[in-house]
Design a protein around this motif. Structure first.
Motif, PDB file in Angstrom:
ATOM      1  N   ARG A  33       0.832  -1.207   0.000  1.00 34.67           N
ATOM      2  CA  ARG A  33       0.000   0.000   0.000  1.00 34.67           C
ATOM      3  C   ARG A  33       0.869   1.260   0.000  1.00 34.67           C
ATOM      4  O   ARG A  33       0.569   2.229  -0.712  1.00 34.67           O
ATOM      5  N   ARG A  37     -14.223  -7.481  -0.580  1.00 35.22           N
ATOM      6  CA  ARG A  37     -13.150  -6.491  -0.457  1.00 35.22           C
ATOM      7  C   ARG A  37     -11.947  -6.977  -1.261  1.00 35.22           C
ATOM      8  O   ARG A  37     -11.776  -8.174  -1.456  1.00 35.22           O
ATOM      9  N   TYR A  41      -7.138  -1.676  -0.334  1.00 34.44           N
ATOM     10  CA  TYR A  41      -6.694  -0.430  -0.958  1.00 34.44           C
ATOM     11  C   TYR A  41      -7.829   0.118  -1.812  1.00 34.44           C
ATOM     12  O   TYR A  41      -8.669  -0.639  -2.311  1.00 34.44           O
ATOM     13  N   GLU A  42      -7.839   1.405  -1.999  1.00 36.17           N
ATOM     14  CA  GLU A  42      -8.881   2.066  -2.774  1.00 36.17           C
ATOM     15  C   GLU A  42      -9.003   1.427  -4.168  1.00 36.17           C
ATOM     16  O   GLU A  42      -8.079   1.491  -4.983  1.00 36.17           O
ATOM     17  N   SER A  43     -10.141   0.834  -4.428  1.00 38.69           N
ATOM     18  CA  SER A  43     -10.356   0.104  -5.682  1.00 38.69           C
ATOM     19  C   SER A  43     -10.265   1.000  -6.908  1.00 38.69           C
ATOM     20  O   SER A  43      -9.689   0.603  -7.923  1.00 38.69           O
ATOM     21  N   GLU A  44     -10.811   2.185  -6.823  1.00 34.66           N
ATOM     22  CA  GLU A  44     -10.740   3.096  -7.965  1.00 34.66           C
ATOM     23  C   GLU A  44      -9.288   3.463  -8.289  1.00 34.66           C
ATOM     24  O   GLU A  44      -8.931   3.627  -9.451  1.00 34.66           O
ATOM     25  N   PRO A  60     -16.800   1.899  -4.131  1.00 36.97           N
ATOM     26  CA  PRO A  60     -16.267   2.739  -3.051  1.00 36.97           C
ATOM     27  C   PRO A  60     -15.239   1.994  -2.203  1.00 36.97           C
ATOM     28  O   PRO A  60     -15.270   0.765  -2.100  1.00 36.97           O
ATOM     29  N   GLY A  61     -14.327   2.752  -1.636  1.00 41.07           N
ATOM     30  CA  GLY A  61     -13.336   2.165  -0.729  1.00 41.07           C
ATOM     31  C   GLY A  61     -12.572   1.026  -1.357  1.00 41.07           C
ATOM     32  O   GLY A  61     -12.112   1.118  -2.493  1.00 41.07           O
ATOM     33  N   ALA A  62     -12.462  -0.065  -0.627  1.00 38.88           N
ATOM     34  CA  ALA A  62     -11.714  -1.238  -1.072  1.00 38.88           C
ATOM     35  C   ALA A  62     -12.633  -2.345  -1.565  1.00 38.88           C
ATOM     36  O   ALA A  62     -12.312  -3.522  -1.467  1.00 38.88           O
TER      37      ALA A  62
END
Length: 161
Positions: free
Chosen positions: A15, A110, A115-118, A136-138
């Motif tokens: 990360r 998840r 980690y932020e998927s986008e 959103p988010g992970a």
């Protein structure tokens, strides 16, 4: 516990590497990703995941974190499934009320890096701009919606550690 700590540290390091890489100028990021892609495709063309002995697999080539991420993680979309969830899905598939065969993705909801998927998509799949739903988010890049709908699958394990 030692293995979990090592994995936790390894994921945290990945990360950090991704965070730092996101700060690199776009042109340099694209160049480095193109190099990693070329190396990964070369390794895969030699079918290195199907080897008879350790000599067939150049582990040193994967010391570069970006190549390793491209070679392994990108190709599995950072998806994982815990054995508890796999067992749950198997039981629910056997007892679900439907006929015929259905192809389902059964994995965590998840991504394993948490980690932020986008951000992962922007780095490793920049040409994919359309989404069937927000990530959103992970959130996992591999949708389990069909497994949820058809057999009532709901992952209970949301982290690899």
């Amino acid at each position: 516990m030692v293995k979990a700590r090592g994995l936790r540290e390894s994921l945290a390091e990945r990360r950090r590497q991704l965070d730092a890489f996101r700060q690199v100028p776009l042109s340099e990021r694209r160049e480095r990703l193109a190099e990693a892609r070329a190396q990964a495709l070369d390794l895969r063309s030699r079918r290195v995941l199907e080897f008879d002995s350790e000599s067939d697999f150049d582990r040193d080539a994967l010391d570069d974190w970006l190549l390793s991420a491209y070679f392994f993680d990108r190709y599995n979309y950072w998806a994982f499934v815990h054995t508890d969830d796999s067992t749950q899905a198997f039981e629910k598939a056997l007892t679900a009320d439907f006929q015929g065969a259905q192809a389902l993705f059964v994995n965590s909801d998840r991504n394993f890096l948490q980690y932020e998927s986008e951000a992962l998509l922007a780095l490793f799949f920049p040409d994919v701009t359309r989404r069937s739903k927000p990530l959103p988010g992970a959130d996992a890049l591999v949708s389990i919606d069909r497994a949820r709908e058809l057999i009532g699958f709901e992952p209970s394990v949301r982290s690899v550690i």
